[in-house]
Design a protein around this motif. Structure first.
Motif, mmCIF file in Angstrom:
data_model
loop_
_atom_site.group_PDB
_atom_site.id
_atom_site.type_symbol
_atom_site.label_atom_id
_atom_site.label_comp_id
_atom_site.label_asym_id
_atom_site.label_seq_id
_atom_site.Cartn_x
_atom_site.Cartn_y
_atom_site.Cartn_z
ATOM 1 N N TRP A 6 -25.367 2.803 22.807
ATOM 2 C CA TRP A 6 -24.753 1.543 22.506
ATOM 3 C C TRP A 6 -26.016 0.531 22.810
ATOM 4 C CZ3 TRP A 6 -21.024 -0.872 20.174
ATOM 5 C CH2 TRP A 6 -20.935 -1.904 20.108
ATOM 6 N N LEU A 7 -26.630 -0.086 22.767
ATOM 7 C CA LEU A 7 -27.694 -1.075 22.904
ATOM 8 C C LEU A 7 -27.193 -2.328 23.460
ATOM 9 C CD1 LEU A 7 -29.904 -2.219 24.189
ATOM 10 C CD2 LEU A 7 -30.708 -1.569 21.545
ATOM 11 N N THR A 8 -27.169 -3.523 24.854
ATOM 12 C CA THR A 8 -26.748 -3.990 24.798
ATOM 13 C C THR A 8 -28.756 -5.130 25.349
ATOM 14 O OG1 THR A 8 -24.898 -3.943 25.714
ATOM 15 C CG2 THR A 8 -25.679 -5.659 25.990
ATOM 16 N N ARG A 9 -28.616 -6.074 24.587
ATOM 17 C CA ARG A 9 -30.079 -7.068 24.355
ATOM 18 C C ARG A 9 -29.874 -8.546 24.993
ATOM 19 N NH1 ARG A 9 -33.162 -10.313 22.628
ATOM 20 N NH2 ARG A 9 -32.242 -9.571 20.522
ATOM 21 N N ASN A 10 -30.351 -8.943 26.045
ATOM 22 C CA ASN A 10 -30.634 -10.180 26.395
ATOM 23 C C ASN A 10 -28.982 -10.785 26.427
ATOM 24 O OD1 ASN A 10 -33.592 -9.857 25.801
ATOM 25 N ND2 ASN A 10 -32.434 -11.826 26.782
ATOM 26 N N ALA A 11 -27.337 -10.556 27.566
ATOM 27 C CA ALA A 11 -26.714 -10.608 26.858
ATOM 28 C C ALA A 11 -26.196 -10.687 28.743
ATOM 29 C CB ALA A 11 -25.808 -9.345 26.642
ATOM 30 N N SER A 12 -24.942 -11.462 28.653
ATOM 31 C CA SER A 12 -24.617 -11.724 29.975
ATOM 32 C C SER A 12 -22.870 -11.093 30.203
ATOM 33 C CB SER A 12 -23.907 -13.608 30.686
ATOM 34 O OG SER A 12 -24.030 -13.717 31.254
ATOM 35 N N ILE A 13 -22.335 -10.402 30.650
ATOM 36 C CA ILE A 13 -21.458 -9.634 30.515
ATOM 37 C C ILE A 13 -20.334 -9.702 32.354
ATOM 38 C CG2 ILE A 13 -21.860 -8.299 29.066
ATOM 39 C CD1 ILE A 13 -22.131 -6.362 30.967
ATOM 40 N N GLY A 14 -18.672 -9.699 31.675
ATOM 41 C CA GLY A 14 -18.004 -9.659 32.942
ATOM 42 C C GLY A 14 -18.304 -8.141 33.710
ATOM 43 N N SER A 15 -18.566 -7.001 33.132
ATOM 44 C CA SER A 15 -18.725 -5.923 33.928
ATOM 45 C C SER A 15 -18.781 -4.623 31.942
ATOM 46 C CB SER A 15 -17.921 -5.772 34.505
ATOM 47 O OG SER A 15 -16.470 -5.581 33.772
ATOM 48 N N TRP A 16 -19.289 -3.274 33.183
ATOM 49 C CA TRP A 16 -19.202 -2.567 31.700
ATOM 50 C C TRP A 16 -18.159 -1.270 32.371
ATOM 51 C CZ3 TRP A 16 -21.634 -2.770 26.736
ATOM 52 C CH2 TRP A 16 -21.872 -1.121 26.390
ATOM 53 N N THR A 17 -17.454 -0.423 32.004
ATOM 54 C CA THR A 17 -16.744 0.590 31.710
ATOM 55 C C THR A 17 -16.953 1.607 30.755
ATOM 56 O OG1 THR A 17 -14.655 1.612 33.155
ATOM 57 C CG2 THR A 17 -14.282 0.305 30.997
ATOM 58 N N ASN A 18 -16.825 3.039 31.292
ATOM 59 C CA ASN A 18 -16.977 4.273 30.664
ATOM 60 C C ASN A 18 -18.600 4.647 29.664
ATOM 61 O OD1 ASN A 18 -14.519 5.408 29.746
ATOM 62 N ND2 ASN A 18 -13.718 4.087 28.847
ATOM 63 N N GLU A 19 -18.551 5.646 29.135
ATOM 64 C CA GLU A 19 -20.487 5.710 29.033
ATOM 65 C C GLU A 19 -20.001 7.626 28.563
ATOM 66 O OE1 GLU A 19 -18.802 8.102 32.841
ATOM 67 O OE2 GLU A 19 -19.226 5.700 31.972
ATOM 68 N N ASN A 20 -21.410 7.690 27.683
ATOM 69 C CA ASN A 20 -21.196 8.976 27.125
ATOM 70 C C ASN A 20 -22.463 9.634 27.394
ATOM 71 O OD1 ASN A 20 -18.599 10.460 26.014
ATOM 72 N ND2 ASN A 20 -18.062 8.533 24.994
ATOM 73 N N TRP A 21 -23.800 9.299 26.382
ATOM 74 C CA TRP A 21 -24.586 9.914 25.879
ATOM 75 C C TRP A 21 -25.360 8.613 26.756
ATOM 76 C CZ3 TRP A 21 -23.082 12.193 21.109
ATOM 77 C CH2 TRP A 21 -21.729 13.440 21.511
ATOM 78 N N ASN A 22 -25.864 7.266 26.038
ATOM 79 C CA ASN A 22 -27.286 7.282 26.221
ATOM 80 C C ASN A 22 -26.727 5.373 26.201
ATOM 81 O OD1 ASN A 22 -29.700 6.403 26.426
ATOM 82 N ND2 ASN A 22 -29.914 6.480 23.727
ATOM 83 N N MET A 23 -26.230 4.916 27.158
ATOM 84 C CA MET A 23 -25.820 3.553 27.586
ATOM 85 C C MET A 23 -27.574 2.398 27.545
ATOM 86 S SD MET A 23 -22.349 3.279 25.980
ATOM 87 C CE MET A 23 -21.937 4.771 25.595
ATOM 88 N N VAL A 24 -27.559 1.704 26.416
ATOM 89 C CA VAL A 24 -28.869 0.694 26.789
ATOM 90 C C VAL A 24 -28.701 -0.480 27.305
ATOM 91 C CG1 VAL A 24 -31.357 0.546 26.275
ATOM 92 C CG2 VAL A 24 -30.482 2.725 25.904
ATOM 93 N N PHE A 25 -29.077 -1.037 28.412
ATOM 94 C CA PHE A 25 -29.318 -2.554 28.603
ATOM 95 C C PHE A 25 -30.110 -3.189 29.017
ATOM 96 C CE2 PHE A 25 -25.245 0.195 30.069
ATOM 97 C CZ PHE A 25 -24.062 -0.258 29.455
ATOM 98 N N VAL A 26 -30.782 -3.771 28.185
ATOM 99 C CA VAL A 26 -32.166 -4.716 28.463
ATOM 100 C C VAL A 26 -32.063 -6.100 28.921
ATOM 101 C CG1 VAL A 26 -34.273 -4.729 27.005
ATOM 102 C CG2 VAL A 26 -33.397 -2.660 26.749
ATOM 103 N N GLY A 27 -32.471 -6.718 29.885
ATOM 104 C CA GLY A 27 -32.194 -8.194 30.025
ATOM 105 C C GLY A 27 -31.037 -9.187 29.942
ATOM 106 N N VAL A 28 -29.923 -7.410 30.510
ATOM 107 C CA VAL A 28 -28.536 -8.447 30.693
ATOM 108 C C VAL A 28 -28.364 -8.597 31.790
ATOM 109 C CG1 VAL A 28 -25.976 -7.064 29.988
ATOM 110 C CG2 VAL A 28 -27.951 -6.598 28.773
ATOM 111 N N LYS A 29 -27.561 -9.986 32.298
ATOM 112 C CA LYS A 29 -27.243 -10.518 33.348
ATOM 113 C C LYS A 29 -25.929 -9.692 33.799
ATOM 114 C CE LYS A 29 -28.868 -15.209 33.210
ATOM 115 N NZ LYS A 29 -28.885 -16.843 33.883
ATOM 116 N N ASN A 30 -25.562 -8.304 34.925
ATOM 117 C CA ASN A 30 -24.594 -8.203 35.896
ATOM 118 C C ASN A 30 -23.942 -6.863 35.012
ATOM 119 O OD1 ASN A 30 -22.788 -8.417 37.635
ATOM 120 N ND2 ASN A 30 -20.753 -8.803 36.229
#
Length: 598
Positions: free
Chosen positions: A211-235
């Protein structure tokens, strides 16, 4: 209402609970009320000036908050019934919501776009939620493609918005007033992309492979598998112990312009807002009083319809200086659509589809500043096209650094709906191009599928310098899937699968080397950066097939790869190395192999 319209938007504060609405930040609340207030004043001023709704055609459905909730729901349900499992059908829909509050829950199927028409996401409040699940496919969401939601807020009725999708299903400019879940009860999903969005509470990625999350603001993140990418993400979650968990975090987005979107003002006038270029950013773009960008009146656009338009009519409009608004449908083109003027916007609604019929290029972009191609699916025709989308006639020294060309939510398909052939899907010759969510797909299921049926070579070739990609998905092509010849390329998140249908090893040799790397940086390149990469194999027609290396690239002080993963899906085939000769093999006794960096 006149008091609110005249007040400065930053000073407005009010109690959302008094309106029966959920809590949000005071700034967002201010923006929402101010937008409504301003719209009311504009409407009053223009009440004696009748505005005619543009003719968007029958596949654009416009919702109004004054409509009974049951009427809105019936229309939404009817579209979903048609589109729930309509993976390769010709129908396309865009559902536009005028500003206001809607008490409805939307189930979203294939080739359907939900779009709020406000200036800000909270101008359209969908109280009930949005749901994408995969019951049509026994809970397996790996084929939930081709749908999108943009520019609205969602209050899920059960507290959680379910978005079990895979590629080509973007979320943009949304505010989720609750949680998000990205799978369907443990069934696999292979997406996805969210940008310029606010999620108040937790995102649970479940079984999402990447998953790619870009320029976002999130409360929190849980779980993962192979490739979780966050670019310019608050929290964003912490990434210091990659790959445990496999979170890749880039604190700021170096350079991006958000996708253009259709909007309406209080007098009923439609326009397209084109957000400005932003540098070194984190979080969403729309929490400011005045979002930088250009507002283009709709009379500057040619509103195209697939049933009546051709390459000739589209080119005539472009030659006259018009932008293009492609309403939902499949546009059959016997010649290229040619974008020649700088700052031209080509905006598709409802996964508008361009299909070449004579072995031609579907669309070309001249080597000019500021062109935006957004929300378009390129579908290869039966007669082979050398390329489906070409940006720039040839490699040149022309700089677009101050006003880059941008591709948002641009998707490519070779086979699946029918027999399709394209030697290359996209070639980028121009410098300073930004790609923002591209899925380049040689079909692996559906109609017209087979090693010698939907023939290809490369998925994408990048010849231009200073080309930046956020979310590049390229899958199943016969040769190098991505071939990068330009200097100073940057890629933030890459996902690729080798072709499933290799009949035997001898049929897939690069000289004496087993197979073709998914991602090839040309030997002469001296400057390149790629972060958060996943390359997978599933050789289901011959499990003895091997891919020598997922990625091939020259070595040098300015060649950087970080956080690379190769996977043998279920141990079906082998990727011998991750990068060049480095990295352990991924095969039936070791499904996943990783490299931190080169």
């Amino acid at each position: 209402m006149s008091y609110f319209a005249s007040a400065h938007r930053h000073t407005l504060r009010f109690n959302l609970a008094s309106l029966g609405l959920p809590k949000a930040s005071s700034l967002l609340a201010s923006l929402t009320l101010a937008s409504w207030a301003l719209a009311g004043c504009q409407a009053t001023e223009a009440q004696n000036k009748p505005i005619q709704t543009p003719d968007f055609g029958e596949h654009v459905i416009i919702m109004d908050p004054t409509m009974p909730a049951a009427e809105v729901q019936n229309k939404l349900d009817a579209i979903f019934k048609l589109q729930e499992s309509n993976q390769f059908g010709p129908e396309r829909y865009a559902v536009l919501f005028k500003p206001g509050v809607y008490h409805n829950k939307v189930r979203l199927g294939f080739y359907t776009q939900l779009l709020g028409l406000g200036q800000f996401p909270d101008d359209v409040m969908l109280q009930g939620g949005i749901q994408v699940e995969a019951s049509w496919h026994d809970g397996d969401a790996t084929q939930n493609f081709w749908r999108s939601v943009e520019n609205l807020s969602v209050t899920p009725d059960n507290g959680t918005m379910q978005w079990a999708v895979s590629q080509a299903s973007p979320l943009r400019r949304i505010h989720v007033r609750g949680n998000m879940l990205l799978d369907d009860n443990g069934g696999w999903s292979s997406g996805g992309f969210i940008a310029d969005s606010l999620v108040d509470q937790q995102i649970n990625s479940g079984t999402q492979q990447q998953w790619l999350t870009r320029n976002a603001s999130i409360g929190s993140w849980t779980n993962e598998n192979w490739n979780m990418v966050f670019v310019g993400v608050k929290n964003a979650p912490e990434s210091k112990n990659w790959p445990t968990p496999p979170y890749t975090v880039v604190e700021q987005t170096p350079l991006v312009s958000e996708k253009p979107f259709l909007t309406i003002d209080g007098s009923g006038q439609y326009s397209v807002f084109v957000p400005a270029l932003r540098k070194n950013t984190q979080g969403v773009s729309w929490q400011e009083t005045h979002v930088p960008g250009a507002k283009l009146p709709l009379d500057k656009f040619y509103i195209a319809k697939a049933a009546t338009d051709s390459a000739a009519t589209l080119n005539a409009a472009l030659d006259a200086g018009k932008h293009l608004l492609l309403t939902p449908g499949i546009y059959k083109l016997d010649a290229p659509v040619q974008v020649k003027n700088p700052d031209t916007v080509v905006l598709g609604l409802g996964i508008a589809t361009l299909l070449p019929t004579a072995g031609n290029v579907a669309l070309t972009v001249a080597d000019v500043d500021g062109v935006k191609i957004s929300g378009v699916l390129f579908d290869a025709g039966e007669k082979n096209s050398e390329v489906l989308l070409q940006v720039g006639d040839k490699k040149s020294a022309t700089s677009h650094a101050q006003n880059p060309i941008a591709l948002h939510d641009v998707f490519f398909r070779v086979g699946g709906a029918a027999v399709g052939n394209a030697t290359h899907s996209v070639i980028i010759n121009s410098n300073h191009v930004i790609g923002d969510n591209l899925w380049v797909w040689r079909g692996d299921h559906g109609n017209g599928i087979g090693w010698a049926t939907n023939k290809t070579k490369h998925g994408i070739i990048v010849n231009g310098d200073n080309v930046t990609m956020y979310g590049l998905f390229v899958e199943h092509f016969h040769d190098y899937q991505t071939l990068w010849n330009g200097e100073y390329g940057e890629v933030y998140f890459y996902q690729s699968e080798a072709p499933y249908d290799v009949p035997d090893q001898q049929s897939w040799m690069n000289g004496s080397t087993n197979g073709y790397a998914s991602y090839k940086v040309a030997d002469h390149v001296q400057h390149h950066k790629a972060i958060g990469m996943g390359v997978y194999c599933f050789f289901d027609t011959n499990t003895s097939v091997k891919l020598h290396s997922a990625i091939e690239a020259p070595s040098g002080p300015d060649i950087h790869f970080d956080h690379i993963t190769s996977v043998s899906l279920g141990g079906t085939g082998e990727i011998t190395h991750v990068l060049n000769e480095q990295g352990e093999r991924a095969y039936d006794k070791n499904y996943v192999s990783r490299m931190i960096s080169q």
